[in-house]
Design an enzyme around this catalytic site. Structure first.
Site, PDB file in Angstrom:
ATOM      1  N   HIS A  12       0.915  -1.188  -0.145  1.00 21.07           N
ATOM      2  CA  HIS A  12       0.128   0.071  -0.060  1.00 21.07           C
ATOM      3  C   HIS A  12       0.868   1.182   0.012  1.00 21.07           C
ATOM      4  O   HIS A  12       1.402   1.711   0.975  1.00 21.07           O
ATOM      5  CB  HIS A  12      -0.794  -0.015   1.349  1.00 21.07           C
ATOM      6  CG  HIS A  12      -1.954   1.153   1.249  1.00 21.07           C
ATOM      7  ND1 HIS A  12      -3.121   1.024   1.582  1.00 21.07           N
ATOM      8  CD2 HIS A  12      -1.853   2.534   1.064  1.00 21.07           C
ATOM      9  CE1 HIS A  12      -3.896   2.168   1.531  1.00 21.07           C
ATOM     10  NE2 HIS A  12      -3.156   3.113   1.321  1.00 21.07           N
ATOM     11  N   HIS A  14       1.557   5.506  -1.803  1.00 26.49           N
ATOM     12  CA  HIS A  14       0.980   6.587  -2.830  1.00 26.49           C
ATOM     13  C   HIS A  14       2.255   7.253  -3.380  1.00 26.49           C
ATOM     14  O   HIS A  14       3.219   7.667  -2.749  1.00 26.49           O
ATOM     15  CB  HIS A  14       0.320   7.516  -1.852  1.00 26.49           C
ATOM     16  CG  HIS A  14      -0.881   7.015  -1.091  1.00 26.49           C
ATOM     17  ND1 HIS A  14      -2.132   7.184  -1.787  1.00 26.49           N
ATOM     18  CD2 HIS A  14      -0.868   6.443   0.067  1.00 26.49           C
ATOM     19  CE1 HIS A  14      -2.860   6.507  -0.938  1.00 26.49           C
ATOM     20  NE2 HIS A  14      -2.378   6.160   0.106  1.00 26.49           N
ATOM     21  N   LEU A  15       2.187   6.898  -4.764  1.00 31.31           N
ATOM     22  CA  LEU A  15       3.454   7.527  -5.689  1.00 31.31           C
ATOM     23  C   LEU A  15       2.985   8.720  -6.389  1.00 31.31           C
ATOM     24  O   LEU A  15       3.733   9.518  -7.069  1.00 31.31           O
ATOM     25  CB  LEU A  15       3.731   6.434  -6.874  1.00 31.31           C
ATOM     26  CG  LEU A  15       4.177   5.188  -6.192  1.00 31.31           C
ATOM     27  CD1 LEU A  15       4.264   4.136  -7.171  1.00 31.31           C
ATOM     28  CD2 LEU A  15       5.200   5.219  -5.150  1.00 31.31           C
ATOM     29  N   ARG A  16       1.485   9.192  -6.059  1.00 32.17           N
ATOM     30  CA  ARG A  16       1.467  10.670  -6.710  1.00 32.17           C
ATOM     31  C   ARG A  16       1.393  10.640  -8.335  1.00 32.17           C
ATOM     32  O   ARG A  16       1.696   9.686  -8.938  1.00 32.17           O
ATOM     33  CB  ARG A  16       2.044  11.637  -6.092  1.00 32.17           C
ATOM     34  CG  ARG A  16       2.070  11.945  -4.524  1.00 32.17           C
ATOM     35  CD  ARG A  16       0.559  11.819  -3.902  1.00 32.17           C
ATOM     36  NE  ARG A  16       0.533  11.673  -2.576  1.00 32.17           N
ATOM     37  CZ  ARG A  16      -0.271  11.269  -1.622  1.00 32.17           C
ATOM     38  NH1 ARG A  16      -1.297  10.897  -2.082  1.00 32.17           N
ATOM     39  NH2 ARG A  16      -0.374  11.546  -0.420  1.00 32.17           N
ATOM     40  N   ASN A  40      -5.512   7.068  -5.753  1.00 34.61           N
ATOM     41  CA  ASN A  40      -6.140   8.421  -5.435  1.00 34.61           C
ATOM     42  C   ASN A  40      -5.306   9.569  -5.900  1.00 34.61           C
ATOM     43  O   ASN A  40      -4.891  10.579  -5.279  1.00 34.61           O
ATOM     44  CB  ASN A  40      -6.534   8.472  -4.041  1.00 34.61           C
ATOM     45  CG  ASN A  40      -5.254   8.547  -3.055  1.00 34.61           C
ATOM     46  OD1 ASN A  40      -4.269   7.868  -3.558  1.00 34.61           O
ATOM     47  ND2 ASN A  40      -5.112   9.065  -1.953  1.00 34.61           N
ATOM     48  N   LYS A  94      -9.648  -0.513  -5.602  1.00 35.45           N
ATOM     49  CA  LYS A  94      -9.617   0.094  -4.132  1.00 35.45           C
ATOM     50  C   LYS A  94     -11.090   1.065  -3.930  1.00 35.45           C
ATOM     51  O   LYS A  94     -11.513   1.692  -4.745  1.00 35.45           O
ATOM     52  CB  LYS A  94      -8.316   1.462  -4.223  1.00 35.45           C
ATOM     53  CG  LYS A  94      -8.356   2.168  -2.975  1.00 35.45           C
ATOM     54  CD  LYS A  94      -7.599   1.428  -1.533  1.00 35.45           C
ATOM     55  CE  LYS A  94      -7.884   2.033  -0.281  1.00 35.45           C
ATOM     56  NZ  LYS A  94      -6.616   2.878  -0.148  1.00 35.45           N
ATOM     57  N   HIS A 131     -10.625   1.074   1.982  1.00 34.21           N
ATOM     58  CA  HIS A 131     -10.273   2.346   2.960  1.00 34.21           C
ATOM     59  C   HIS A 131     -11.537   2.223   4.023  1.00 34.21           C
ATOM     60  O   HIS A 131     -12.663   2.819   3.856  1.00 34.21           O
ATOM     61  CB  HIS A 131     -10.010   3.567   2.376  1.00 34.21           C
ATOM     62  CG  HIS A 131      -9.761   4.617   3.473  1.00 34.21           C
ATOM     63  ND1 HIS A 131      -8.755   5.353   3.425  1.00 34.21           N
ATOM     64  CD2 HIS A 131     -10.285   4.884   4.636  1.00 34.21           C
ATOM     65  CE1 HIS A 131      -8.567   6.104   4.349  1.00 34.21           C
ATOM     66  NE2 HIS A 131      -9.571   6.023   5.321  1.00 34.21           N
ATOM     67  N   HIS A 166      -4.554  -0.334   6.051  1.00 32.16           N
ATOM     68  CA  HIS A 166      -4.098   0.183   7.332  1.00 32.16           C
ATOM     69  C   HIS A 166      -5.018  -0.002   8.450  1.00 32.16           C
ATOM     70  O   HIS A 166      -5.439   1.208   9.095  1.00 32.16           O
ATOM     71  CB  HIS A 166      -3.885   1.787   7.017  1.00 32.16           C
ATOM     72  CG  HIS A 166      -5.138   2.345   6.062  1.00 32.16           C
ATOM     73  ND1 HIS A 166      -6.218   2.336   6.410  1.00 32.16           N
ATOM     74  CD2 HIS A 166      -4.649   2.948   4.913  1.00 32.16           C
ATOM     75  CE1 HIS A 166      -7.047   2.719   5.314  1.00 32.16           C
ATOM     76  NE2 HIS A 166      -6.147   3.268   4.314  1.00 32.16           N
ATOM     77  N   ASP A 239       1.307   2.574   3.409  1.00 32.50           N
ATOM     78  CA  ASP A 239       0.672   3.706   3.301  1.00 32.50           C
ATOM     79  C   ASP A 239       1.407   4.864   3.329  1.00 32.50           C
ATOM     80  O   ASP A 239       0.942   5.984   3.428  1.00 32.50           O
ATOM     81  CB  ASP A 239      -0.712   3.735   4.419  1.00 32.50           C
ATOM     82  CG  ASP A 239      -1.672   4.735   4.024  1.00 32.50           C
ATOM     83  OD1 ASP A 239      -1.829   5.156   2.889  1.00 32.50           O
ATOM     84  OD2 ASP A 239      -2.591   5.351   4.689  1.00 32.50           O
ATOM     85  N   HIS A 243       3.439  14.334   1.150  1.00 31.44           N
ATOM     86  CA  HIS A 243       2.791  15.701   0.902  1.00 31.44           C
ATOM     87  C   HIS A 243       3.991  16.410   1.392  1.00 31.44           C
ATOM     88  O   HIS A 243       4.597  16.144   2.519  1.00 31.44           O
ATOM     89  CB  HIS A 243       1.770  15.935   2.107  1.00 31.44           C
ATOM     90  CG  HIS A 243       0.513  15.168   1.864  1.00 31.44           C
ATOM     91  ND1 HIS A 243      -0.501  15.328   1.117  1.00 31.44           N
ATOM     92  CD2 HIS A 243       0.097  13.953   2.629  1.00 31.44           C
ATOM     93  CE1 HIS A 243      -1.459  14.361   1.120  1.00 31.44           C
ATOM     94  NE2 HIS A 243      -1.074  13.666   1.664  1.00 31.44           N
ATOM     95  N   ALA A 255      -3.816  14.770   5.354  1.00 29.30           N
ATOM     96  CA  ALA A 255      -3.726  13.389   6.049  1.00 29.30           C
ATOM     97  C   ALA A 255      -2.565  12.539   5.291  1.00 29.30           C
ATOM     98  O   ALA A 255      -2.798  12.644   3.930  1.00 29.30           O
ATOM     99  CB  ALA A 255      -4.814  12.576   6.273  1.00 29.30           C
TER     100      ALA A 255
END
Ligand code: DOR
Ligand code: ZN
Length: 336
Positions: A12, A14-16, A40, A94, A131, A166, A239, A243, A255
């Site tokens: 899990h 996030h690579l944006r 996302n 997801k 989620h 998560h 996760d 940011h 978050a």
């Protein structure tokens, strides 16, 4: 003392998208062999073409990292679209409740919106990544309030593979234990190590603020117990959610905890500290890939018990535990 393990999985991340994506991909490639990227992004990843273009960008940034990508279930996603995604080799979808976390607007308000999609996921052996938070509940109760949805989906789809992503609460842990079907939970560094006291007990730590929020000692213990028990339904998914520093240290702190640069050393340090290094490799390298039905990674990562300090900034973000000392470090990674 050194330790060599197969290049681990992170189920899990996030690579944006955009200019920083390559940096985030490379941060994972420095410690992992395979990651499952979450969809996302803006716009969200929903089609085989979008996902293959995204994977290609990741491959250009770090050819040795196997980047799998989940598609995002939208209120209008139907069974035929899911079958096409499955045919193109995509392993997971997801589920984001509407507005529950970063970039989740336009998400689902009721699981029945996607009944035909879930039927197609079950039929093709795809994994439903949840989620698991009910956005209308009070923040500490959101995971628990989502569990009826988890159970209703199970009742409707007895063979659907489901992951409570998560996992953050004793109630969530218990729901996975009690489930009669193929389910699992991913576990992050922050939910394994920290509680609400670390987040807001002293001065506010925005870099530990994520969704679901870290909870009580009892919740943390329930997660730790599963790991120490070697329960194969509980495996690693960081996760890691980058940011940039300026955003996190602002009045509108989004978050997300950025853990890619320190997750592996933090985990090894914790397993070593509780005298459970024998539980490390299954948690990082075996349980997840068995659940997904995938082969092990080629190559190894070497770690050494020599302390280092987590940097104040990595890839423009403040990593979790910045400035703190960890007992173990990554010394090298090899893809062969
Ligand atoms: O804290 C979080 N950040 N939780 C999520 O579910 C999403 C993530 C992000 O994308 O930043
Ligand atoms: Zn996430």
């Amino acid at each position: 003392m050194t330790l060599e393990i197969p290049r681990p999985d992170d189920w899990h991340v996030h690579l944006r998208q955009g200019k920083r994506m390559g940096d985030y991909v490379r941060a994972h490639a420095a410690a992992f062999g395979r990651v499952l990227a979450m969809p996302n992004t803006i716009p969200p990843l929903t089609t085989p073409d979008e996902i293959s273009a995204y994977r290609e960008l990741a491959r250009e940034a770090a050819p040795d990292l196997d980047v799998l990508t989940a598609f995002r279930l939208m209120p209008d996603t139907g069974g035929e679209e899911v079958s096409a995604l499955a045919d193109s080799g995509i392993k997971a979808g997801k589920y984001y409740p509407d507005g529950v976390t970063t970039n989740s607007k336009g998400g689902l308000s009721n699981w029945r919106q996607i009944e035909s999609a879930l039927a197609a996921m079950e039929a093709s052996g795809m994994v439903l990544c949840l989620h698991g938070e009910e956005p209308t509940a009070s923040v500490l109760k959101r995971e628990e309030a989502f569990l009826p949805v988890f159970r209703e989906i199970r009742e409707a789809f007895p063979r659907l593979k489901m992951i409570l992503e998560h996992v953050s609460s004793a109630a969530g842990v218990q729901a996975v234990i009690d489930d009669q079907g193929p389910s699992a939970a991913t576990v992050t560094v922050q939910h394994l190590l920290f509680t609400l006291d670390d987040l807001i007990g002293g001065s506010l730590n925005p870099h530990l603020f994520c969704k679901p929020v870290v909870k009580t000692d009892e919740d943390r213990k329930a997660i730790q117990e599963r790991i120490l028990d070697g329960d194969n339904r509980f495996f690693f998914g960081s996760d890691s959610a980058p940011h940039e520093k300026g955003q996190k240290e602002s009045p509108h702190c989004p978050a997300g905890a950025y853990t890619a640069p320190m997750a592996l050393p933090a985990l090894v340090s914790w397993f070593d500290g509780v005298d459970a290094l024998d539980r490390l490799e299954p948690f990082l390298c075996e349980f997840g890939r068995n659940f997904y039905g995938l082969p092990s990674n080629r190559g190894t990562v070497r770690l050494e018990r020599r302390s280092w300090t987590v940097p104040q900034i990595s890839q423009g973000c403040v990593p979790l535990m910045a400035g703190e000392e960890l007992l173990w470090r990554v010394v090298s990674i090899s893809a062969v």
